[in-house]
Design a protein around this motif. Structure first.
Motif, PDB file in Angstrom:
ATOM      1  N   SER A  17       0.858  -1.084   0.001  1.00 37.85           N
ATOM      2  CA  SER A  17      -0.190  -0.161   0.160  1.00 37.85           C
ATOM      3  C   SER A  17       0.717   1.319   0.041  1.00 37.85           C
ATOM      4  N   GLU A  21       0.991   4.285  -2.744  1.00 35.89           N
ATOM      5  CA  GLU A  21       1.103   5.786  -2.651  1.00 35.89           C
ATOM      6  C   GLU A  21       2.210   6.513  -2.944  1.00 35.89           C
ATOM      7  N   ASP A 294      -9.916   8.386  -0.634  1.00 34.89           N
ATOM      8  CA  ASP A 294      -8.830   8.334  -1.403  1.00 34.89           C
ATOM      9  C   ASP A 294      -8.454   6.452  -1.650  1.00 34.89           C
ATOM     10  N   GLU A 295      -9.423   5.909  -1.169  1.00 35.20           N
ATOM     11  CA  GLU A 295      -9.381   4.446  -1.434  1.00 35.20           C
ATOM     12  C   GLU A 295     -10.747   3.927  -1.938  1.00 35.20           C
ATOM     13  N   LYS A 306      -8.420  -2.684  -6.414  1.00 36.05           N
ATOM     14  CA  LYS A 306      -8.157  -1.545  -5.369  1.00 36.05           C
ATOM     15  C   LYS A 306      -7.710  -0.566  -5.937  1.00 36.05           C
ATOM     16  N   SER A 308      -6.663   3.469  -5.724  1.00 32.64           N
ATOM     17  CA  SER A 308      -6.028   4.567  -4.710  1.00 32.64           C
ATOM     18  C   SER A 308      -6.204   5.723  -5.543  1.00 32.64           C
TER      19      SER A 308
END
Length: 324
Positions: A17, A21, A294-295, A306, A308
């Motif tokens: 993760s 980011e 933001d997710e 997923k 992001s």
């Protein structure tokens, strides 16, 4: 042992993760840094135009008034153009052709300045100005005969009026960050505008155009991540093919005008997440744009993706990173 395995999986997910980011923020930082460089460039160009107006009489006295030969509204049109000169368009709607020609003569030196910007910044596809005198100077030269009608109002398009005093009272540089189809055949693009005032009169709007193909080639293709860029209305700006497909959007083609500037050939709603036939995609757009999440986990046919997201500060865009 079970606790160790669970802890290791948790750490692995956390690390992945964090990598996502970091990649997302790196991409945004690169894009925004380069766009800031372009802002500085167009401001410097504006300063040079101010110099021209401040020395107008002297420059006009020495100007080469035979530099451009006109055929109707057009001069230096490709494919038989001089590659060192701009294409010039003076609309038949111009109410003062003599003033328009005077502005042409005054700005002859912009040809080399425009060319230098194109050479220095490959992401800029064309440099130009539009004036309320109904004159357009654009570099590099293009086939204006087949792309423009001779009686257009150049102030009626967003790459002029978004920068006028009504829409831009601060008189600062401004981005047209909602994509539009270029009237001279370069496809989907965004524009950076700089209104040039002299003695409180808007003399022209300088512009840099950046095509979406350039954004894909110069930025998206440098990263392995499945980035997709959308604007604040949910409309697709650019993206990797796999990410675009995952969001149930049609392939992003290089739409162009096939006839004249009035011929618009694409349906904007086809490329908007809020208009998607997929309920999950509509919910994704709502969560990210309206709720500032933001997710998001996009579930489609039993597959979890997923997503992001991060909002850019310079443009009103969101960058999505889809992890499969």
């Amino acid at each position: 042992m079970l606790l160790f395995i669970i802890s290791s999986c948790s750490q692995s997910q956390k690390s992945k993760s964090e990598d996502v980011e970091l990649e997302l923020q790196t991409f945004i930082s690169l894009l925004e840094y380069d766009f800031k460089v372009l802002e500085d460039e167009i401001k410097n160009l504006g300063n040079f135009v101010h110099y021209l107006f401040e020395n107008k009489e002297k420059i006009l006295s020495k100007a080469d008034k035979n530099k451009y030969k006109f055929r109707g509204a057009f001069s230096n049109v490709s494919p038989n153009s001089d590659p060192n000169l701009s294409t010039i368009y003076i609309s038949e709607t111009s109410e003062n052709k003599q003033e328009a020609l005077e502005l042409l003569y005054l700005t002859n030196s912009l040809d080399s300045a425009f060319r230098a910007i194109i050479d220095k910044h490959p992401v800029v596809s064309q440099v130009y100005f539009n004036s309320q005198l109904q004159i357009n100077r654009l570099y590099p030269p293009y086939d204006a005969f087949s792309m423009l009608d001779p009686d257009l109002d150049v102030t009626s398009f967003n790459f002029y009026y978004f920068a006028d005093e009504q829409h831009n009272p601060s008189k600062e540089t401004i981005w047209v960050d909602e994509t539009y189809v270029d009237p001279v055949g370069k496809g989907w693009m965004i524009s950076l505008l700089n209104p040039i005032y002299f003695e409180n009169d808007l003399k022209m709007v300088l512009a840099f155009d950046i095509t979406l193909n350039d954004i894909i080639e110069a930025y998206l293709d440098k990263f392995d991540s499945n980035f997709v860029i959308i604007d604040s209305t949910g409309k697709l700006v650019a993206g990797k093919a796999k990410g675009i497909e995952a969001l149930s959007l049609p392939p992003l083609k290089n739409h162009t005008y096939t006839q004249t500037i009035t011929s618009d050939s694409y349906r904007e709603e086809d490329f908007n997440l809020f208009s998607s036939k997929n309920r999950e995609v509509r919910k994704l757009a709502s969560q990210i744009i309206l709720s500032s999440e933001d997710e998001y986990i996009l579930r489609d046919s039993g597959v979890e993706i997923k997503v992001s997201a991060a909002k850019m500060s310079k443009l009103n865009w969101y960058v999505l990173d889809l992890t499969f």
